[in-house]
Scaffold this active site. Structure first.
Site, PDB file in Angstrom:
ATOM      1  N   HIS A  31       0.860  -1.188   0.000  1.00 59.18           N
ATOM      2  CA  HIS A  31       0.000   0.000   0.000  1.00 59.18           C
ATOM      3  C   HIS A  31       0.894   1.235   0.000  1.00 59.18           C
ATOM      4  CE1 HIS A  31       1.144   0.196   4.175  1.00 59.18           C
ATOM      5  NE2 HIS A  31       0.604  -0.984   4.430  1.00 59.18           N
ATOM      6  N   GLY A  33       1.971   3.130   2.239  1.00 62.84           N
ATOM      7  CA  GLY A  33       3.023   3.182   3.256  1.00 62.84           C
ATOM      8  C   GLY A  33       4.293   2.522   2.744  1.00 62.84           C
ATOM      9  N   HIS A  34       4.136   1.315   2.196  1.00 62.81           N
ATOM     10  CA  HIS A  34       5.292   0.629   1.610  1.00 62.81           C
ATOM     11  C   HIS A  34       5.897   1.474   0.483  1.00 62.81           C
ATOM     12  CE1 HIS A  34       2.747  -2.936   2.912  1.00 62.81           C
ATOM     13  NE2 HIS A  34       3.876  -3.179   3.551  1.00 62.81           N
ATOM     14  N   GLN A  58       7.363 -14.611  12.766  1.00 62.73           N
ATOM     15  CA  GLN A  58       6.914 -13.463  13.554  1.00 62.73           C
ATOM     16  C   GLN A  58       5.428 -13.500  13.855  1.00 62.73           C
ATOM     17  OE1 GLN A  58       8.356 -10.651  10.464  1.00 62.73           O
ATOM     18  NE2 GLN A  58       6.506  -9.490  10.905  1.00 62.73           N
ATOM     19  N   GLY A 144       9.356   1.632   8.399  1.00 63.59           N
ATOM     20  CA  GLY A 144       8.323   2.638   8.625  1.00 63.59           C
ATOM     21  C   GLY A 144       8.158   2.977  10.097  1.00 63.59           C
ATOM     22  N   ASP A 147       5.624   1.169  12.539  1.00 64.64           N
ATOM     23  CA  ASP A 147       6.043   0.102  13.455  1.00 64.64           C
ATOM     24  C   ASP A 147       7.238   0.613  14.261  1.00 64.64           C
ATOM     25  OD1 ASP A 147       4.288  -2.248  12.511  1.00 64.64           O
ATOM     26  OD2 ASP A 147       5.105  -1.431  10.673  1.00 64.64           O
ATOM     27  N   VAL A 173       2.506   6.877   6.763  1.00 63.78           N
ATOM     28  CA  VAL A 173       1.575   7.361   5.742  1.00 63.78           C
ATOM     29  C   VAL A 173       0.155   7.045   6.209  1.00 63.78           C
ATOM     30  CG1 VAL A 173       0.833   7.170   3.341  1.00 63.78           C
ATOM     31  CG2 VAL A 173       3.265   6.979   3.924  1.00 63.78           C
ATOM     32  N   SER A 182      -2.256   0.166   6.493  1.00 65.63           N
ATOM     33  CA  SER A 182      -1.771  -1.126   6.973  1.00 65.63           C
ATOM     34  C   SER A 182      -2.410  -2.222   6.136  1.00 65.63           C
ATOM     35  CB  SER A 182      -2.163  -1.309   8.445  1.00 65.63           C
ATOM     36  OG  SER A 182      -2.064  -2.679   8.803  1.00 65.63           O
ATOM     37  N   ARG A 184      -3.380  -4.913   7.153  1.00 63.18           N
ATOM     38  CA  ARG A 184      -4.464  -5.512   7.948  1.00 63.18           C
ATOM     39  C   ARG A 184      -5.749  -4.684   7.915  1.00 63.18           C
ATOM     40  NH1 ARG A 184       0.091  -7.347  11.239  1.00 63.18           N
ATOM     41  NH2 ARG A 184       0.070  -9.627  11.283  1.00 63.18           N
TER      42      ARG A 184
HETATM   43  P1  AMP Z   1       4.991  -4.949   6.520  1.00 67.55           P
HETATM   44  O1  AMP Z   1       4.752  -5.390   5.099  1.00 67.55           O
HETATM   45  O2  AMP Z   1       3.748  -4.710   7.292  1.00 67.55           O
HETATM   46  O3  AMP Z   1       6.000  -5.800   7.234  1.00 67.55           O
HETATM   47  O4  AMP Z   1       5.665  -3.510   6.395  1.00 67.55           O
HETATM   48  C1  AMP Z   1       6.877  -3.336   5.679  1.00 67.55           C
HETATM   49  C2  AMP Z   1       7.457  -1.994   6.023  1.00 67.55           C
HETATM   50  O5  AMP Z   1       6.532  -0.964   5.662  1.00 67.55           O
HETATM   51  C3  AMP Z   1       7.716  -1.843   7.523  1.00 67.55           C
HETATM   52  O6  AMP Z   1       8.955  -1.175   7.707  1.00 67.55           O
HETATM   53  C4  AMP Z   1       6.567  -0.993   7.972  1.00 67.55           C
HETATM   54  O7  AMP Z   1       6.849  -0.229   9.112  1.00 67.55           O
HETATM   55  C5  AMP Z   1       6.341  -0.115   6.764  1.00 67.55           C
HETATM   56  N1  AMP Z   1       4.983   0.437   6.786  1.00 67.55           N
HETATM   57  C6  AMP Z   1       3.820  -0.240   6.917  1.00 67.55           C
HETATM   58  N2  AMP Z   1       2.760   0.598   6.951  1.00 67.55           N
HETATM   59  C7  AMP Z   1       3.281   1.850   6.854  1.00 67.55           C
HETATM   60  C8  AMP Z   1       2.708   3.162   6.834  1.00 67.55           C
HETATM   61  N3  AMP Z   1       1.396   3.355   6.922  1.00 67.55           N
HETATM   62  N4  AMP Z   1       3.541   4.212   6.725  1.00 67.55           N
HETATM   63  C9  AMP Z   1       4.892   4.028   6.634  1.00 67.55           C
HETATM   64  N5  AMP Z   1       5.486   2.820   6.639  1.00 67.55           N
HETATM   65  C10 AMP Z   1       4.699   1.752   6.751  1.00 67.55           C
END
Ligand code: AMP
Length: 278
Positions: A31, A33-34, A58, A144, A147, A173, A182, A184
């Site tokens: 999304h 954020g990524h 995890q 990000g 987390d 973001v 997220s 989720r």
């Molecule tokens: P994940 O796929 O949930 O493991 O997230 C991968 C990376 O994207 C991690 O470093 C997260 O912290 C970051 N991330 C996830 N959601 C966001 C967001 N809304 N804003 C910024 N970074 C994010």
């Protein structure tokens, strides 16, 4: 863009890559954020690698590993459109082959907040991040602020294990109504999605009080809890924390930088979010 599933090939391509090399680790279901991590990493590096790996280590035994959202084709198309050079998409046996038996355990920092709510979670995170850093050997790795505790755990293991990588933290973001993006969030029903911005509103309430001079940790925590309790779809408050932004120790008084963070159960998912004061 090269899509790689074999770790030896990934290691070779990274060894041969133009430097600096940036790494963005993800679990997919990408999304905005990524994509913010990817965009910043793209600007700052000659070669950009991303990983898509839903890390079983995890997830707790009663968590959503099997149901975690996955859409590899869409993810790859997004990464391609962002100019990513290398994507590592390993099968689970490539990361945890038979006989795998070494774990990275971060101490105090990983025991708090999400670590207390999800026993073993950060052991899984720390282990897979260490493995990805050892394989890719990037100059910079991007995480990000969403987390926040994870970024601290990663910084700690990088320091303690002498891993020569710069950890870059990218701001959270959010959707226009404040909800942090997220993977989720996909679990939320329309009604729950409408209620979910209460999470960010509750954090903003703490910031508002802090700006007016409130420094008592317990009073800030109580106000955040009250704001959350005002939304009937919040089924459970896992924790509300006002902690030292570096050590995550709960604060009686806010003097320096503080992390206000929380986790709540809203429908199927637990949502987490945080802001920093000062
Ligand atoms: P994940 O796929 O949930 O493991 O997230 C991968 C990376 O994207 C991690 O470093 C997260 O912290 C970051 N991330 C996830 N959601 C966001 C967001 N809304 N804003 C910024 N970074 C994010």
């Amino acid at each position: 863009m090269r899509v790689v599933t074999d770790r030896n090939e990934m290691a070779r391509l990274c060894r041969e890559a133009l430097r600096p090399l940036g790494l963005v680790p993800t679990m997919g279901a990408l999304h905005g954020g990524h994509l913010a991590l990817v965009a910043q990493a793209r600007r700052e590096n000659a070669t950009l690698a991303a990983t898509i790996f839903v890390n079983p280590a995890q997830f707790g035994p009663h968590e959503d590993l099997a149901g975690y959202p996955r859409d590899l084709e869409r993810d790859l198309a997004l990464l391609r459109s962002q100019g990513v050079d290398l994507v590592y998409v390993p099968p689970v046996e490539e990361v945890y082959p038979p006989g795998f038996d070494t774990w990275v355990e971060v101490g105090r920092l990983a025991a708090r907040l999400e670590g207390a709510r999800r026993p073993g979670h950060f052991r899984g995170v720390a282990t897979v991040v260490t493995k990805l850093l050892a394989l890719v050997r990037p100059d910079r790795a991007y995480f990000g602020q969403k987390d926040a505790q994870q970024t601290l755990v990663v910084r700690q293991l990088v320091r303690d294990l002498d891993i020569g990588v710069v950890v870059v933290v990218v701001p959270t973001v959010r959707d226009p109504d404040g909800l942090a993006l997220s993977s989720r969030n996909a679990y939320l029903t329309t009604e729950q999605r409408r209620a979910a911005p209460v999470v960010y509103r509750a954090l903003c309430r703490a910031e508002q009080l802090w700006r007016r001079g409130e420094r008592e940790g317990e009073r800030l925590r109580r106000e955040v809890r009250l704001a959350l309790q005002g939304e009937r779809l919040v089924e459970e408050i896992d924790y509300v924390s006002v902690a030292d932004a570096a050590t995550l120790e709960e604060l009686d008084r806010v003097a320096g930088p503080a992390l206000v963070s929380l986790a709540v159960k809203l429908g199927r998912p637990h949502l987490i979010d945080n802001i920093t004061l000062g």
